[in-house]
Scaffold this active site. Sequence first.
Site, PDB file in Angstrom:
ATOM      1  N   ASN A  45      55.934  75.798  48.351  1.00 51.42           N
ATOM      2  CA  ASN A  45      57.147  75.355  47.652  1.00 51.42           C
ATOM      3  C   ASN A  45      57.653  74.112  48.384  1.00 51.42           C
ATOM      4  O   ASN A  45      57.272  73.870  49.538  1.00 51.42           O
ATOM      5  CB  ASN A  45      58.190  76.488  47.583  1.00 51.42           C
ATOM      6  CG  ASN A  45      58.779  76.823  48.944  1.00 51.42           C
ATOM      7  OD1 ASN A  45      59.258  75.953  49.669  1.00 51.42           O
ATOM      8  ND2 ASN A  45      58.754  78.096  49.318  1.00 51.42           N
ATOM      9  N   ASN A  94      60.350  89.803  47.242  1.00 53.84           N
ATOM     10  CA  ASN A  94      59.155  89.500  46.461  1.00 53.84           C
ATOM     11  C   ASN A  94      58.131  90.629  46.445  1.00 53.84           C
ATOM     12  O   ASN A  94      57.032  90.457  45.912  1.00 53.84           O
ATOM     13  CB  ASN A  94      58.485  88.224  46.977  1.00 53.84           C
ATOM     14  CG  ASN A  94      59.368  87.017  46.788  1.00 53.84           C
ATOM     15  OD1 ASN A  94      59.666  86.303  47.733  1.00 53.84           O
ATOM     16  ND2 ASN A  94      59.813  86.788  45.578  1.00 53.84           N
ATOM     17  N   ARG A 113      49.996  84.510  49.410  1.00 55.71           N
ATOM     18  CA  ARG A 113      50.860  85.693  49.522  1.00 55.71           C
ATOM     19  C   ARG A 113      50.223  86.958  48.937  1.00 55.71           C
ATOM     20  O   ARG A 113      50.801  88.045  49.058  1.00 55.71           O
ATOM     21  CB  ARG A 113      52.230  85.433  48.877  1.00 55.71           C
ATOM     22  CG  ARG A 113      53.027  84.346  49.596  1.00 55.71           C
ATOM     23  CD  ARG A 113      54.500  84.413  49.287  1.00 55.71           C
ATOM     24  NE  ARG A 113      55.137  85.639  49.782  1.00 55.71           N
ATOM     25  CZ  ARG A 113      56.410  85.968  49.547  1.00 55.71           C
ATOM     26  NH1 ARG A 113      57.169  85.186  48.828  1.00 55.71           N
ATOM     27  NH2 ARG A 113      56.914  87.101  50.034  1.00 55.71           N
ATOM     28  N   ARG A 162      56.369  80.301  39.296  1.00 56.04           N
ATOM     29  CA  ARG A 162      55.655  81.446  39.881  1.00 56.04           C
ATOM     30  C   ARG A 162      55.310  82.496  38.816  1.00 56.04           C
ATOM     31  O   ARG A 162      54.165  82.665  38.442  1.00 56.04           O
ATOM     32  CB  ARG A 162      56.516  82.101  40.978  1.00 56.04           C
ATOM     33  CG  ARG A 162      56.834  81.178  42.151  1.00 56.04           C
ATOM     34  CD  ARG A 162      55.590  80.885  42.957  1.00 56.04           C
ATOM     35  NE  ARG A 162      55.840  80.029  44.087  1.00 56.04           N
ATOM     36  CZ  ARG A 162      56.189  80.438  45.300  1.00 56.04           C
ATOM     37  NH1 ARG A 162      56.370  81.717  45.551  1.00 56.04           N
ATOM     38  NH2 ARG A 162      56.362  79.578  46.277  1.00 56.04           N
ATOM     39  N   HIS A 191      62.217  80.278  42.259  1.00 66.23           N
ATOM     40  CA  HIS A 191      62.423  81.696  41.926  1.00 66.23           C
ATOM     41  C   HIS A 191      63.815  81.822  41.301  1.00 66.23           C
ATOM     42  O   HIS A 191      64.756  81.138  41.745  1.00 66.23           O
ATOM     43  CB  HIS A 191      62.420  82.572  43.195  1.00 66.23           C
ATOM     44  CG  HIS A 191      61.077  82.992  43.688  1.00 66.23           C
ATOM     45  ND1 HIS A 191      60.806  83.134  45.038  1.00 66.23           N
ATOM     46  CD2 HIS A 191      59.943  83.354  43.029  1.00 66.23           C
ATOM     47  CE1 HIS A 191      59.554  83.544  45.183  1.00 66.23           C
ATOM     48  NE2 HIS A 191      59.008  83.683  43.983  1.00 66.23           N
ATOM     49  N   ASP A 193      66.017  83.999  41.809  1.00 69.67           N
ATOM     50  CA  ASP A 193      67.083  84.385  42.761  1.00 69.67           C
ATOM     51  C   ASP A 193      67.518  83.228  43.673  1.00 69.67           C
ATOM     52  O   ASP A 193      68.388  83.392  44.514  1.00 69.67           O
ATOM     53  CB  ASP A 193      66.685  85.631  43.587  1.00 69.67           C
ATOM     54  CG  ASP A 193      65.598  85.371  44.615  1.00 69.67           C
ATOM     55  OD1 ASP A 193      65.070  84.245  44.700  1.00 69.67           O
ATOM     56  OD2 ASP A 193      65.266  86.324  45.363  1.00 69.67           O
ATOM     57  N   ALA A 281      61.274  77.941  54.889  1.00 66.28           N
ATOM     58  CA  ALA A 281      60.194  78.538  54.089  1.00 66.28           C
ATOM     59  C   ALA A 281      60.621  78.658  52.632  1.00 66.28           C
ATOM     60  O   ALA A 281      59.875  79.164  51.791  1.00 66.28           O
ATOM     61  CB  ALA A 281      59.826  79.912  54.631  1.00 66.28           C
ATOM     62  N   CYS A 287      66.452  86.720  49.421  1.00 61.94           N
ATOM     63  CA  CYS A 287      64.987  86.801  49.527  1.00 61.94           C
ATOM     64  C   CYS A 287      64.558  87.773  50.622  1.00 61.94           C
ATOM     65  O   CYS A 287      63.464  88.338  50.573  1.00 61.94           O
ATOM     66  CB  CYS A 287      64.373  85.456  49.897  1.00 61.94           C
ATOM     67  SG  CYS A 287      64.768  84.097  48.848  1.00 61.94           S
TER      68      CYS A 287
HETATM   69  N1  ARG Z   1      57.830  81.007  51.317  1.00 62.95           N
HETATM   70  C1  ARG Z   1      58.140  81.987  50.329  1.00 62.95           C
HETATM   71  C2  ARG Z   1      57.464  81.611  49.019  1.00 62.95           C
HETATM   72  O1  ARG Z   1      57.382  80.449  48.728  1.00 62.95           O
HETATM   73  C3  ARG Z   1      59.609  82.143  50.158  1.00 62.95           C
HETATM   74  C4  ARG Z   1      59.996  83.259  49.227  1.00 62.95           C
HETATM   75  C5  ARG Z   1      61.455  83.336  48.937  1.00 62.95           C
HETATM   76  N2  ARG Z   1      61.773  84.498  48.225  1.00 62.95           N
HETATM   77  C6  ARG Z   1      62.607  84.605  47.180  1.00 62.95           C
HETATM   78  N3  ARG Z   1      62.876  85.786  46.719  1.00 62.95           N
HETATM   79  N4  ARG Z   1      63.098  83.563  46.575  1.00 62.95           N
HETATM   80  O2  ARG Z   1      57.006  82.452  48.272  1.00 62.95           O
END
Ligand code: ARG
Length: 297
Positions: A45, A94, A113, A162, A191, A193, A281, A287
Amino acid sequence: MTMSISTVQAVNNVRVSSHPIADVAVRPVFLMCAPTLYDVNYVINPWMAGNVHASSRERAVEQWQILYREVSRLGEVRLVDPQPGSPDMVFTANAGLERDGVVVLSSFFHEERQGEERHFQRWLEEAGYRVVTLPRETPFEGEGDALFSLDGSRLWVGYGPRTLISSHRRLSEVWPVEVVSLHLTDPRFYHLDTCFAPLEGGFVLYYPGAFDTDSLARIEAFYPKEMRIVVGKEDALRFVCNAVNVGETILMNNISERLAEELRSKGFCPVSIDLSEFLKAGGAAKCLVMRLDVERA
Ligand code: ARG
């Protein structure tokens, strides 16, 4: 323990009476993962770009502990063990989406992931949840992209960066809810959220700049104007929409005084926690926390 917050009093003695902030009859259960193996190891991201190996684990642990302490005041916190090779496991939102003892497990869009899935699945099954998996062709990133409205009748689901819209139908087969799809158009808000948070009392906190016109119209048709708390770009970029809300308390990253005041005027108590190491991140308070409604096993 039962927490009653039915008599929330807003600042200036303004009572939020038409939409009282709900009683929290049952202490919620949250899943978190300590950042002892946290790092920015890859770029999936825009926030991670330029931050590879640039976060301090020591500071991340300190910041996470403060969040952990605050979340523990709001409910029971369960911990899943961090796993080598899965530095983003700290972002437990997640892992999947839970309701009524059923979890739809995430099927991560990025290979980086996907290794987390089996660890989360094992933990959830051992904890007594029924786990539903989705095929790889229908990426879905759990609570990161799927949020229930306060009354539970509707599930807002993001898609674009995503989660793919093809997973949304599957969700309405698992739970009898109206699934409303929201198109995320700004890669920084990848995302749901990160830019949208249904709050207690029927309010919503959101950043309009992250959505396309049709999606905004859907949000605005559901939430009357007086229930919408619009977040400006600066606060949005601090991920203030990435908030954990239980009763009147809202845990979030650093927030502007103007927005804090607006939240207080609506009966909320915003609690700012510096989560700068996790911003690197692309994540913040929400998150780092997965919400599970009740204790299972
Ligand atoms: N580095 C993670 C990703 O890109 C961060 C996730 C953040 N989580 C969230 N629920 N927005 O997937």
